[in-house]
Design a protein around this motif. Structure first.
Motif, PDB file in Angstrom:
ATOM      1  N   LEU A 120       0.827  -1.191   0.000  1.00 15.24           N
ATOM      2  CA  LEU A 120       0.000   0.000   0.000  1.00 15.24           C
ATOM      3  C   LEU A 120       0.864   1.246   0.000  1.00 15.24           C
ATOM      4  CD1 LEU A 120      -2.627  -1.010   2.735  1.00 15.24           C
ATOM      5  CD2 LEU A 120      -2.645  -1.520   0.281  1.00 15.24           C
ATOM      6  N   SER A 121       0.393   2.261  -0.689  1.00 16.78           N
ATOM      7  CA  SER A 121       0.979   3.593  -0.641  1.00 16.78           C
ATOM      8  C   SER A 121       0.029   4.477   0.169  1.00 16.78           C
ATOM      9  CB  SER A 121       1.154   4.154  -2.053  1.00 16.78           C
ATOM     10  OG  SER A 121       1.606   5.493  -2.000  1.00 16.78           O
ATOM     11  N   ILE A 122       0.526   4.989   1.296  1.00 16.34           N
ATOM     12  CA  ILE A 122      -0.311   5.777   2.207  1.00 16.34           C
ATOM     13  C   ILE A 122       0.229   7.205   2.237  1.00 16.34           C
ATOM     14  CG2 ILE A 122      -1.172   6.016   4.563  1.00 16.34           C
ATOM     15  CD1 ILE A 122      -0.824   3.025   4.910  1.00 16.34           C
ATOM     16  N   GLY A 123      -0.588   8.142   1.809  1.00 16.06           N
ATOM     17  CA  GLY A 123      -0.232   9.554   1.844  1.00 16.06           C
ATOM     18  C   GLY A 123      -0.947  10.246   2.981  1.00 16.06           C
ATOM     19  N   ILE A 124      -0.184  10.954   3.843  1.00 15.18           N
ATOM     20  CA  ILE A 124      -0.750  11.641   5.008  1.00 15.18           C
ATOM     21  C   ILE A 124      -0.495  13.141   4.845  1.00 15.18           C
ATOM     22  CG2 ILE A 124      -0.686  11.882   7.523  1.00 15.18           C
ATOM     23  CD1 ILE A 124       0.307   8.999   7.653  1.00 15.18           C
ATOM     24  N   PHE A 125      -1.585  13.924   4.908  1.00 15.12           N
ATOM     25  CA  PHE A 125      -1.505  15.367   4.720  1.00 15.12           C
ATOM     26  C   PHE A 125      -2.022  16.053   5.986  1.00 15.12           C
ATOM     27  CE2 PHE A 125      -1.968  13.279   0.682  1.00 15.12           C
ATOM     28  CZ  PHE A 125      -1.045  13.910  -0.130  1.00 15.12           C
ATOM     29  N   GLU A 126      -1.241  17.053   6.461  1.00 13.60           N
ATOM     30  CA  GLU A 126      -1.574  17.752   7.686  1.00 13.60           C
ATOM     31  C   GLU A 126      -1.446  19.259   7.475  1.00 13.60           C
ATOM     32  OE1 GLU A 126       1.584  15.061   9.493  1.00 13.60           O
ATOM     33  OE2 GLU A 126       0.286  15.446  11.226  1.00 13.60           O
ATOM     34  N   VAL A 127      -2.007  20.015   8.420  1.00  8.28           N
ATOM     35  CA  VAL A 127      -1.888  21.469   8.378  1.00  8.28           C
ATOM     36  C   VAL A 127      -1.142  21.928   9.628  1.00  8.28           C
ATOM     37  CG1 VAL A 127      -3.990  21.787   7.037  1.00  8.28           C
ATOM     38  CG2 VAL A 127      -4.108  21.797   9.529  1.00  8.28           C
TER      39      VAL A 127
ATOM     40  N   ILE B 253      -7.289   5.265   9.695  1.00 12.44           N
ATOM     41  CA  ILE B 253      -6.032   5.939  10.039  1.00 12.44           C
ATOM     42  C   ILE B 253      -6.304   7.365  10.524  1.00 12.44           C
ATOM     43  CG2 ILE B 253      -3.823   6.742   9.138  1.00 12.44           C
ATOM     44  CD1 ILE B 253      -3.872   4.381   7.199  1.00 12.44           C
ATOM     45  N   GLU B 254      -7.241   8.050   9.864  1.00 11.06           N
ATOM     46  CA  GLU B 254      -7.569   9.406  10.290  1.00 11.06           C
ATOM     47  C   GLU B 254      -8.110   9.420  11.712  1.00 11.06           C
ATOM     48  OE1 GLU B 254      -8.699  11.100   5.819  1.00 11.06           O
ATOM     49  OE2 GLU B 254     -10.272  10.718   7.306  1.00 11.06           O
ATOM     50  N   GLN B 255      -8.928   8.415  12.060  1.00  8.73           N
ATOM     51  CA  GLN B 255      -9.443   8.321  13.425  1.00  8.73           C
ATOM     52  C   GLN B 255      -8.311   8.084  14.411  1.00  8.73           C
ATOM     53  OE1 GLN B 255     -12.560   8.700  14.716  1.00  8.73           O
ATOM     54  NE2 GLN B 255     -13.303   9.334  12.686  1.00  8.73           N
ATOM     55  N   GLY B 256      -7.324   7.308  14.000  1.00  8.44           N
ATOM     56  CA  GLY B 256      -6.207   7.029  14.896  1.00  8.44           C
ATOM     57  C   GLY B 256      -5.295   8.218  15.110  1.00  8.44           C
ATOM     58  N   MET B 257      -5.335   9.219  14.237  1.00  9.29           N
ATOM     59  CA  MET B 257      -4.475  10.392  14.347  1.00  9.29           C
ATOM     60  C   MET B 257      -5.157  11.556  15.046  1.00  9.29           C
ATOM     61  SD  MET B 257      -2.599  10.400  10.622  1.00  9.29           S
ATOM     62  CE  MET B 257      -1.612  11.833  11.059  1.00  9.29           C
ATOM     63  N   ILE B 258      -6.421  11.397  15.437  1.00  9.17           N
ATOM     64  CA  ILE B 258      -7.112  12.474  16.142  1.00  9.17           C
ATOM     65  C   ILE B 258      -6.419  12.722  17.481  1.00  9.17           C
ATOM     66  CG2 ILE B 258      -9.266  13.114  17.296  1.00  9.17           C
ATOM     67  CD1 ILE B 258     -10.783  11.652  15.144  1.00  9.17           C
ATOM     68  N   GLY B 259      -6.143  13.949  17.762  1.00 12.73           N
ATOM     69  CA  GLY B 259      -5.447  14.337  18.985  1.00 12.73           C
ATOM     70  C   GLY B 259      -3.953  14.366  18.818  1.00 12.73           C
ATOM     71  N   LEU B 260      -3.456  13.763  17.707  1.00 17.40           N
ATOM     72  CA  LEU B 260      -2.022  13.788  17.452  1.00 17.40           C
ATOM     73  C   LEU B 260      -1.655  14.761  16.343  1.00 17.40           C
ATOM     74  CD1 LEU B 260      -1.351   9.927  17.480  1.00 17.40           C
ATOM     75  CD2 LEU B 260      -1.013  11.553  19.364  1.00 17.40           C
TER      76      LEU B 260
ATOM     77  N   ARG C 151      -6.266  18.199  11.795  1.00 17.51           N
ATOM     78  CA  ARG C 151      -7.065  17.898  10.584  1.00 17.51           C
ATOM     79  C   ARG C 151      -6.294  17.007   9.598  1.00 17.51           C
ATOM     80  NH1 ARG C 151      -9.416  23.212   8.052  1.00 17.51           N
ATOM     81  NH2 ARG C 151     -10.469  21.592   6.809  1.00 17.51           N
ATOM     82  N   PRO C 152      -5.909  15.817   9.995  1.00 22.02           N
ATOM     83  CA  PRO C 152      -5.156  14.936   9.081  1.00 22.02           C
ATOM     84  C   PRO C 152      -6.054  14.420   7.940  1.00 22.02           C
ATOM     85  CG  PRO C 152      -5.743  13.739  11.062  1.00 22.02           C
ATOM     86  CD  PRO C 152      -6.172  15.167  11.298  1.00 22.02           C
ATOM     87  N   GLN C 153      -5.464  14.308   6.791  1.00 23.38           N
ATOM     88  CA  GLN C 153      -6.139  13.722   5.620  1.00 23.38           C
ATOM     89  C   GLN C 153      -5.255  12.581   5.109  1.00 23.38           C
ATOM     90  OE1 GLN C 153      -9.205  14.869   4.306  1.00 23.38           O
ATOM     91  NE2 GLN C 153      -9.223  16.035   6.230  1.00 23.38           N
TER      92      GLN C 153
END
Length: 385
Positions: free
Chosen positions: A99-106, A164-171, A174-176
């Motif tokens: 899998l290729s997983i792209g993570i975008f944050e602000v 994955i987005e749910q797992g990054m909440i609080g870390l 607004r992760p995408q």
């Protein structure tokens, strides 16, 4: 003793020998016609075998209008591959997928916060986000930094993105997440056997069907009538002839991940014995073959030795019950309507056609044998005269 007396004595000896042989052959001809060489049993012998010493329990059935209705050509009546058809998906993930997983944050991003975290993770930071390449393990999980172990088996890429987005909440702010299949090892099918390009092929999102898969593998070089297609799905398998699979038919099943397709050559044939030009094994060469066509392919009954009123079709018939029964179907080719009836009788794989020898052949054969026996005697007699 003079030369003339020796000559007369020799002639008397040959004449006496000739009479002895004639008497012996004549006596043998009276009771030995049944022991003459033949291509097989006569019609009378087959009828007697039905009631005496019938070890297989066969029955003789005349081919008439009623029988022909049951033996008529109806085309394919069974759809074995259709029993494998089931609802399924080809867009879910499974073990072995890359899998290729792209993570975008602000703002201040999680994956670029601190050089130590970036240096110890298997990802590549960029101006627009972070790209990770992970492989689904045998348990159907992937391991992600900060998020931990994520189960992806049986889920679509979209469902994994939300997990994955749910797992990054609080870390992270607004992760995408974008998940794409880089290497597909789960949604595949396999084609092997008598095919131009055997191998493993990926399944597309629209469910591909069996004929599409065979076309992708290059098809077969043999006639579809001779090819068997076997599909194995999980622990079940079914097979049918390639010629019996229609593009719009229920045997053209939609494929599922892990399906295995095998193609192998198995020509349908029938056997020919008795009073014909040649004992042989003959291939159908067509999707269906009638008894009339089969008789034409073997040249019909021999004009010299056959009894056209006694043409037999030997078959283990399954149309009379669950268990195959040995049936001998008799065709009287002297009757004009038999030529119409034989056009409707469908041949089956490994049928046996037997053309009975005419009972009138025995005297003719005896005459030939006597002629062969006395030709040397006649020649010797002419030489001594």
């Amino acid at each position: 003793m003079t030369t003339f007396e020796i000559y007369k004595r020799r002639r008397r000896y040959i004449s006496q020998s000739t009479r002895i042989i004639l008497i012996s052959v004549g006596l043998g001809a009276i009771g030995g016609c049944s022991t003459l060489p033949a291509a097989g049993p006569t019609s009378a012998q087959i009828r007697r075998a039905e009631t005496k010493d019938n070890q297989t329990g066969f029955q003789i059935v005349d081919i008439d209008a009623a029988t022909t209705a049951r033996l008529a050509i109806h085309g394919a009546t069974t759809t074995p591959l259709a029993t494998l058809d089931e609802v399924g998906r080809t867009d879910t993930l499974g073990p072995g997928d890359t899998l290729s997983i792209g993570i975008f944050e602000v703002g201040v991003t999680l994956f670029t916060r601190g050089n130590g975290a970036a240096a110890q993770s298997s990802f590549t930071p960029s101006a627009s986000g972070t790209d990770l390449t992970v492989r689904v393990d045998s348990s159907g999980n992937v391991q992600l930094p900060y998020v931990g172990r994520v189960s992806v088996v049986g889920k679509t890429p979209g469902q994994v993105e939300r997990t994955i987005e749910q797992g990054m909440i609080g870390l992270s702010q607004r992760p995408q997440v974008v998940v794409a299949v880089k290497t597909n090892a789960f949604n595949v099918f396999y084609v092997s056997g008598d095919i131009r390009t055997p191998g493993r092929f990926e399944l597309g999102l629209p469910r591909e069907r069996l004929l599409d898969a065979i076309a992708r593998a290059g098809g077969t070089t043999n006639q579809p009538n001779d090819m068997i297609v076997r599909v194995t799905r999980s622990a079940r398998s079914a097979e049918t002839r390639l010629s019996e699979i229609n593009a719009s038919g229920d045997q053209n099943i939609a494929l599922l991940p892990g399906d295995r397709i095998e193609l192998f050559n198995r020509p349908r044939t029938f056997l020919v014995f008795g009073a014909t030009e040649k004992v042989s094994q003959v291939a159908f060469g067509a999707s269906s073959l009638s008894l009339a066509e089969a008789m034409a392919r073997i040249g019909g009954p021999s004009e010299r030795t056959a009894d056209p009123a006694a043409v037999y079709l030997f078959r283990y018939d399954t149309s009379l019950g669950a268990e195959p029964k040995p049936i001998v179907y008799r065709l009287n080719m002297i009757r004009a309507d038999s030529y119409f009836l034989s056009q409707r009788v469908e041949m089956q794989d490994k049928d046996v056609i037997y053309v009975s020898s005419a009972a009138a052949n025995a005297p003719g054969k005896m005459t030939q044998i006597i002629g062969q026996l006395f030709t040397p005697l006649a020649l010797a007699r002419s030489l001594t005269q």
